[in-house]
Design a protein around this motif. Structure first.
Motif, PDB file in Angstrom:
ATOM      1  N   LEU A 169       0.827  -1.197   0.000  1.00 21.07           N
ATOM      2  CA  LEU A 169       0.000   0.000   0.000  1.00 21.07           C
ATOM      3  C   LEU A 169       0.864   1.250   0.000  1.00 21.07           C
ATOM      4  N   ILE A 170       1.897   1.273   0.829  1.00 20.80           N
ATOM      5  CA  ILE A 170       2.808   2.422   0.850  1.00 20.80           C
ATOM      6  C   ILE A 170       3.500   2.566  -0.494  1.00 20.80           C
ATOM      7  N   PHE A 171       3.905   1.448  -1.076  1.00 19.26           N
ATOM      8  CA  PHE A 171       4.563   1.482  -2.380  1.00 19.26           C
ATOM      9  C   PHE A 171       3.623   2.028  -3.449  1.00 19.26           C
ATOM     10  N   LEU A 172       2.365   1.634  -3.393  1.00 20.37           N
ATOM     11  CA  LEU A 172       1.392   2.099  -4.378  1.00 20.37           C
ATOM     12  C   LEU A 172       1.081   3.580  -4.198  1.00 20.37           C
ATOM     13  N   LEU A 173       1.080   4.063  -2.964  1.00 20.82           N
ATOM     14  CA  LEU A 173       0.816   5.475  -2.728  1.00 20.82           C
ATOM     15  C   LEU A 173       1.925   6.370  -3.280  1.00 20.82           C
ATOM     16  N   GLY A 174       3.129   5.816  -3.437  1.00 26.10           N
ATOM     17  CA  GLY A 174       4.234   6.570  -4.008  1.00 26.10           C
ATOM     18  C   GLY A 174       4.177   6.631  -5.524  1.00 26.10           C
ATOM     19  N   ARG A 175       3.176   6.066  -6.128  1.00 21.72           N
ATOM     20  CA  ARG A 175       2.948   6.001  -7.569  1.00 21.72           C
ATOM     21  C   ARG A 175       3.958   5.120  -8.272  1.00 21.72           C
ATOM     22  N   LEU A 176       3.453   4.425  -9.272  1.00 18.68           N
ATOM     23  CA  LEU A 176       4.301   3.570 -10.090  1.00 18.68           C
ATOM     24  C   LEU A 176       4.645   4.329 -11.362  1.00 18.68           C
ATOM     25  N   VAL A 177       5.833   4.820 -11.427  1.00 17.33           N
ATOM     26  CA  VAL A 177       6.275   5.543 -12.626  1.00 17.33           C
ATOM     27  C   VAL A 177       7.617   4.985 -13.063  1.00 17.33           C
TER      28      VAL A 177
END
Length: 117
Positions: free
Chosen positions: A42-50
């Motif tokens: 969840l934390i990883f996803l909140l940082g956006r996947l770019v």
């Protein structure tokens, strides 16, 4: 890709809560692991996947002009993984010792005060 991760996070949280509510201490630890990994995702996803460049500024730049990868969620997740691993290791050793002494991992049987440890 983000939608797939959202469903995976929801599945991990649901499985983690389900496993925490079981009577076995071993299943409780599995639920704790699932919840921890779901929170990390969840934390990883909140940082956006770019797909971007590392956040290193060239000489003379004051503002980023390109898309860059945010390092903060990655650092927080790395710290959470280390802390989670330590907690899981401690809990597994504790469960092993409890099982060795009482020969059960059922939480209802461990709650009774019939035997002195």
């Amino acid at each position: 890709m983000e939608l797939l991760l959202v469903f995976l996070i929801g599945l991990m949280h649901a499985g983690g809560v389900y496993m925490l509510l079981r009577r076995s201490m071993f299943k409780m630890i599995i639920g704790l692991i699932l919840l921890g990994n779901g929170a990390n995702l969840l934390i990883f996803l909140l940082g956006r996947l770019v797909k971007g460049h590392p956040p290193v500024m060239a000489d003379g730049m004051k503002v980023f002009t390109d898309i860059y990868a945010d390092p903060l969620p990655q650092a927080v997740i790395l710290t959470a993984i280390v802390i989670g691993f330590g907690l899981q290791s401690f809990a597994i050793i504790l469960i092993k010792k409890v099982y060795k002494v009482l020969e059960t991992d059922d939480l209802d049987e461990l709650n009774s005060s019939e035997e002195e440890i």
